[in-house]
Write a protein that holds these residues in place. Structure first.
Motif, mmCIF file in Angstrom:
data_model
loop_
_atom_site.group_PDB
_atom_site.id
_atom_site.type_symbol
_atom_site.label_atom_id
_atom_site.label_comp_id
_atom_site.label_asym_id
_atom_site.label_seq_id
_atom_site.Cartn_x
_atom_site.Cartn_y
_atom_site.Cartn_z
ATOM 1 N N GLY A 286 24.283 18.113 57.733
ATOM 2 C CA GLY A 286 23.757 18.136 59.083
ATOM 3 C C GLY A 286 23.418 16.753 59.603
ATOM 4 O O GLY A 286 23.497 15.740 58.889
ATOM 5 N N PHE A 287 23.026 16.698 60.887
ATOM 6 C CA PHE A 287 22.661 15.423 61.498
ATOM 7 C C PHE A 287 21.436 14.817 60.846
ATOM 8 O O PHE A 287 21.329 13.594 60.711
ATOM 9 N N ALA A 288 20.496 15.671 60.416
ATOM 10 C CA ALA A 288 19.238 15.172 59.859
ATOM 11 C C ALA A 288 19.486 14.266 58.663
ATOM 12 O O ALA A 288 18.894 13.188 58.543
ATOM 13 N N GLN A 289 20.369 14.676 57.759
ATOM 14 C CA GLN A 289 20.618 13.832 56.600
ATOM 15 C C GLN A 289 21.316 12.537 57.001
ATOM 16 O O GLN A 289 21.017 11.467 56.459
ATOM 17 N N GLY A 290 22.236 12.635 57.962
ATOM 18 C CA GLY A 290 22.897 11.421 58.420
ATOM 19 C C GLY A 290 21.906 10.419 58.981
ATOM 20 O O GLY A 290 21.968 9.221 58.683
ATOM 21 N N LEU A 291 20.958 10.901 59.802
ATOM 22 C CA LEU A 291 19.943 10.014 60.362
ATOM 23 C C LEU A 291 19.065 9.440 59.256
ATOM 24 O O LEU A 291 18.711 8.251 59.285
ATOM 25 N N ALA A 292 18.701 10.271 58.280
ATOM 26 C CA ALA A 292 17.867 9.792 57.180
ATOM 27 C C ALA A 292 18.563 8.678 56.405
ATOM 28 O O ALA A 292 17.938 7.679 56.026
ATOM 29 N N ASP B 125 24.150 9.862 68.819
ATOM 30 C CA ASP B 125 23.990 11.282 68.510
ATOM 31 C C ASP B 125 24.802 12.071 69.534
ATOM 32 O O ASP B 125 24.368 12.286 70.659
ATOM 33 N N ASP B 126 25.969 12.521 69.123
ATOM 34 C CA ASP B 126 26.878 13.241 70.025
ATOM 35 C C ASP B 126 26.665 14.742 69.838
ATOM 36 O O ASP B 126 27.565 15.477 69.442
ATOM 37 N N PHE B 127 25.454 15.186 70.145
ATOM 38 C CA PHE B 127 25.011 16.518 69.716
ATOM 39 C C PHE B 127 25.672 17.670 70.454
ATOM 40 O O PHE B 127 25.769 18.775 69.924
ATOM 41 N N ASP B 128 26.108 17.466 71.687
ATOM 42 C CA ASP B 128 26.604 18.632 72.429
ATOM 43 C C ASP B 128 27.916 18.381 73.156
ATOM 44 O O ASP B 128 28.240 19.079 74.116
ATOM 45 N N SER B 129 28.716 17.428 72.675
ATOM 46 C CA SER B 129 29.999 17.164 73.340
ATOM 47 C C SER B 129 30.903 18.393 73.405
ATOM 48 O O SER B 129 31.686 18.530 74.361
ATOM 49 N N ALA C 269 27.500 9.953 65.104
ATOM 50 C CA ALA C 269 26.979 11.072 64.319
ATOM 51 C C ALA C 269 27.167 12.374 65.072
ATOM 52 O O ALA C 269 26.933 12.451 66.282
ATOM 53 N N GLY C 270 27.594 13.399 64.358
ATOM 54 C CA GLY C 270 27.757 14.715 64.948
ATOM 55 C C GLY C 270 27.537 15.782 63.899
ATOM 56 O O GLY C 270 27.309 15.483 62.723
ATOM 57 N N SER C 271 27.609 17.044 64.320
ATOM 58 C CA SER C 271 27.443 18.141 63.373
ATOM 59 C C SER C 271 28.045 19.405 63.947
ATOM 60 O O SER C 271 28.398 19.478 65.131
ATOM 61 N N ALA C 272 28.122 20.432 63.092
ATOM 62 C CA ALA C 272 28.606 21.746 63.507
ATOM 63 C C ALA C 272 27.456 22.680 63.854
ATOM 64 O O ALA C 272 27.679 23.857 64.128
ATOM 65 N N SER C 273 26.236 22.181 63.860
ATOM 66 C CA SER C 273 25.064 23.048 64.031
ATOM 67 C C SER C 273 25.035 23.746 65.378
ATOM 68 O O SER C 273 24.692 24.922 65.468
ATOM 69 N N LYS C 274 25.361 23.040 66.454
ATOM 70 C CA LYS C 274 25.307 23.646 67.779
ATOM 71 C C LYS C 274 26.576 24.441 68.085
ATOM 72 O O LYS C 274 26.511 25.515 68.684
ATOM 73 N N ALA C 275 27.733 23.942 67.682
ATOM 74 C CA ALA C 275 28.990 24.602 68.019
ATOM 75 C C ALA C 275 29.306 25.777 67.104
ATOM 76 O O ALA C 275 30.004 26.705 67.524
ATOM 77 N N LEU C 276 28.805 25.747 65.867
ATOM 78 C CA LEU C 276 29.052 26.850 64.941
ATOM 79 C C LEU C 276 27.729 27.499 64.528
ATOM 80 O O LEU C 276 27.332 28.498 65.083
ATOM 81 N N ALA C 277 27.045 26.905 63.549
ATOM 82 C CA ALA C 277 25.762 27.469 63.114
ATOM 83 C C ALA C 277 25.020 26.439 62.278
ATOM 84 O O ALA C 277 25.633 25.755 61.444
ATOM 85 N N PRO C 278 23.692 26.318 62.465
ATOM 86 C CA PRO C 278 22.909 25.379 61.658
ATOM 87 C C PRO C 278 22.976 25.684 60.171
ATOM 88 O O PRO C 278 22.856 24.782 59.341
ATOM 89 N N LEU D 201 25.361 26.256 58.290
ATOM 90 C CA LEU D 201 26.475 25.626 57.567
ATOM 91 C C LEU D 201 26.089 24.264 57.010
ATOM 92 O O LEU D 201 26.684 23.806 56.029
ATOM 93 N N ARG D 202 25.100 23.599 57.631
ATOM 94 C CA ARG D 202 24.667 22.269 57.200
ATOM 95 C C ARG D 202 25.850 21.319 57.048
ATOM 96 O O ARG D 202 26.039 20.694 56.012
ATOM 97 N N LEU D 203 26.669 21.245 58.083
ATOM 98 C CA LEU D 203 27.813 20.348 58.096
ATOM 99 C C LEU D 203 27.647 19.324 59.210
ATOM 100 O O LEU D 203 27.523 19.686 60.382
ATOM 101 N N GLY D 204 27.602 18.062 58.828
ATOM 102 C CA GLY D 204 27.527 16.985 59.792
ATOM 103 C C GLY D 204 28.431 15.857 59.357
ATOM 104 O O GLY D 204 29.064 15.913 58.285
ATOM 105 N N TRP D 205 28.506 14.804 60.164
ATOM 106 C CA TRP D 205 29.371 13.690 59.818
ATOM 107 C C TRP D 205 28.884 12.392 60.448
ATOM 108 O O TRP D 205 28.225 12.385 61.491
ATOM 109 N N LEU D 206 29.193 11.320 59.773
ATOM 110 C CA LEU D 206 28.944 9.970 60.255
ATOM 111 C C LEU D 206 30.263 9.205 60.247
ATOM 112 O O LEU D 206 31.054 9.339 59.309
ATOM 113 N N ALA D 207 30.480 8.418 61.287
ATOM 114 C CA ALA D 207 31.565 7.430 61.294
ATOM 115 C C ALA D 207 30.888 6.087 61.531
ATOM 116 O O ALA D 207 30.332 5.852 62.607
#
Length: 466
Positions: free
Chosen positions: A176-182, A276-280, A303-312, A314-320
Motif C-alpha cells: 500500500g501507499f503507507a509503506q511506500g511513504l514510510a 501521491d497519485d491517489f485517485d488518477s 507513488a500509487g496503490s490499488a486501494s481506491k480503484a480495487l480494495a484496501p 489487497l495492500r498493493l502499492g508501488w513506488l517509481a
C-alpha cells in the motif's frame, strides 16, 4: 518489555496475521484498555511474544500509525497516540475521526473505498490462472522489491496511462501507499532531512504518519491553483509530499507553471517531491494531466496503490523513484520485511495485462462522474451559496460555504441527522483562515443516497443560516 494483555492470533482465520494484530490493537485502544501515552513493545518484541514474524507486526504498526493510533518518537519507542478531538479553539493537527459509522445512515467522510463494485469474478479468474500456472519459482520467495514480472508490467502500465518515465529496476511493489511513504521518510531521515513539506489543507492521517516517522510536517498553503510553490521555497524544507493531479481535499489541479517551478525547486535544493497519485483512475481525460514525475524522473518519487480503484485489503502499492534513491529505499526495505505476497502481485499483473484493470476503471469513472454531478446539482439546491471546487471527477467534493456559516455547528447538527461529514477545517494544519467548507466523499454512497443525505444537510443548513 513483554506483552501481558493476552493478544493472540488465529492461524486458521481468513484474516491475515497482520490484519488480526492491527484489529486487536485498535480494539484495545478504542475500548480504553490502552490509554494515550502507553508505551507498547517494539515490533521485534511483540513478534516474539505472540509467535509471528516481525514483518507482520511492522505492517500492523505502520497501518495503525497511518490511522493515528500510534506514534513513534526517536529514543522513546512507540506509544498510543493522543487522538485529540476538534474543539472550539481549533486544533492545528487533528487525526482521523475515530467515531465509527455504525448507526449512521450516510457516511460522507473521506478515507473510504468503493469495495461494493470490486470485480470479484475477474479477480478470481486471475488468481485461479496464476495458481494453476505457478511453479516452484512463482511459489517461492520473491525479491523484496517485487516480482520482476510485476515490476515490468507496472512500468509499462504507468508509462502508458500516467506518462511515468521509469525502469523496472526503479519500481518497487509496496504494501500500500503507507509503506511506500514510510520507506521514503526513513531514507530522507537517514539523509539528514528533519522536515517534510505537506499540503495545507491535506490528509491528517498522513501528517500523523510523517510525524511518527521522525520528520516534522510543514504545512504549505494551497490555493485554487494547488500548492503555493513560492511559500514552499521559503519554508526551508527540501522535500514535499503533494497530490498535484487532484489536490486532496480541495480538488485543485497543479497547473503547468507551478509544476515547472516545483521541479526546478527540487533541483535547486537537491531535494525530492513525493507525488501521491491517489485517485488518477477516477479522473476524466479533461481533468487528468500526466504525472508530475514525467517532468523530473530524477527528482520525483511517484507513488500509487490499488486501494481506491480495487480494495484496501489487497495492500498493493508501488513506488517509481530515481535510481540513486531507489537503492537506498531497497536497503531500508530489506531490513523491514521480505516483500509482498507474490501470488497477489502476479494476480494483479494478470489483471493489468488482460485489460481488466482498464475496464474496471472505466466503469468506476462513469459511476463516480454521475455521483459528482448529483452532488453538484443537489448542493446548488440544498446548500445555496456553496461552491464546488475542482473539476468534474475525483473521489470527493470540496464545497466552499458562505463565510457566515458555522462549519463546526453544521457538522455536529448533520451527525444528529444521521449524516457523517467532515468540515474543511478538519484537514487544516496551520491554515485555519480558509472559508468554511464541507468535504463530501461519494466513494461508498450511491447517487440516491447522496441526494437524500444532501437534502438532510440542506435542512440543517437552513436552520443554522436563517
Amino acid at each position: 518489555m513483554s506483552w501481558q494483555l493476552g493478544l493472540t492470533v488465529d492461524r486458521e482465520s481468513r484474516l491475515s496475521l497482520a490484519v488480526q494484530v492491527r484489529n486487536s490493537l485498535r480494539d484495545l485502544v478504542e475500548d480504553g484498555t490502552l490509554w494515550p501515552g502507553t508505551r507498547i513493545p517494539s515490533s521485534r518484541q511483540l513478534a516474539l511474544d505472540i509467535g509471528v514474524s516481525r514483518s507482520v507486526v511492522v505492517e500492523a504498526y505502520e497501518q495503525l500509525s497511518a490511522e493515528g493510533y500510534l506514534e513513534t518518537k526517536r529514543g522513546s519507542g512507540t506509544t498510543i497516540a493522543h487522538r485529540a478531538q476538534p474543539d472550539t479553539a481549533g486544533s492545528t493537527l487533528v487525526p482521523p475521526d475515530p467515531e465509527p459509522a455504525a448507526g449512521a445512515m450516510w457516511d460522507l467522510r473521506t478515507g473510504t473505498s468503493n469495495v461494493v463494485d470490486f470485480p470479484r469474478q475477474e479477480w478470481i479468474r486471475c488468481v485461479t490462472g496464476v495458481i494453476n500456472d505457478s511453479g516452484r519459482l512463482e511459489l517461492g520467495y520473491s525479491p523484496p522489491a517485487g516480482v520482476p514480472l510485476t515490476r515490468r508490467v507496472l512500468t509499462g502500465y504507468l508509462g502508458r496511462v500516467r506518462g511515468v518515465r521509469s525502469r523496472p529496476e526503479d519500481v518497487m511493489v509496496t504494501s500500500g501507499f503507507a509503506q511506500g511513504l514510510a520507506l521514503v521518510c526513513k531514507v530522507l531521515l537517514d539523509r539528514g532531512h528533519t522536515t517534510l513539506g505537506v499540503e495545507d489543507p491535506g490528509h491528517p492521517g498522513e501528517r500523523e504518519f510523517i510525524t511518527s516517522s521522525g520528520l516534522r510536517p510543514v504545512g504549505i498553503p494551497v490555493d485554487e491553483d494547488g500548492l503555493r510553490v513560492d511559500l514552499l521555497e521559503e519554508s526551508g524544507a527540501r522535500a514535499v509530499l503533494v497530490t498535484p493531479g487532484n489536490q486532496f481535499p480541495t480538488g485543485a489541479r497543479l497547473g503547468p507553471d507551478r509544476r515547472e517551478r516545483l521541479t526546478a525547486w527540487a533541483r535547486e535544493v537537491d531535494g525530492y517531491v513525493i507525488e501521491d497519485d491517489f485517485d488518477s483512475p477516477f479522473l476524466h481525460r479533461n481533468d487528468r494531466l500526466p504525472a508530475l514525475q514525467s517532468l523530473a524522473p530524477d527528482r520525483v518519487v511517484y507513488a500509487g496503490s490499488a486501494s481506491k480503484a480495487l480494495a484496501p485489503a489487497l495492500r498493493l502499492g508501488w513506488l517509481a523513484a530515481p535510481s540513486e534513491l531507489m537503492a537506498s529505499i531497497e536497503h531500508v526495505r530489506a531490513g523491514w520485511d521480505i516483500g509482498c505476497s507474490g501470488l497477489e502481485q502476479l494476480a494483479f499483473t494478470r489483471f493489468v495485462d488482460t485489460g481488466a484493470f482498464d475496464r474496471h476503471q472505466r466503469r468506476l469513472r462513469s459511476e463516480f462522474h454521475r455521483r459528482r454531478q448529483a452532488v453538484r446539482r443537489q448542493a446548488a439546491t440544498s446548500l445555496p451559496g456553496s461552491r464546488l471546487l475542482g473539476g468534474d471527477s475525483g473521489l470527493q467534493a470540496y464545497l466552499r460555504l458562505p463565510g457566515h456559516v458555522d462549519e463546526r455547528a453544521l457538522v455536529r447538527a448533520a451527525r444528529a441527522r444521521s449524516v457523517l461529514v467532515r468540515g474543511g477545517r478538519f484537514y487544516a494544519l496551520t491554515d485555519t483562515s480558509r472559508p468554511p467548507a464541507l468535504v463530501i466523499s461519494y466513494a461508498t454512497v450511491n447517487t440516491g443516497g447522496l441526494i437524500r443525505s444532501l437534502m438532510e444537510l440542506g435542512s440543517v443548513y437552513r436552520e443554522l443560516t436563517t
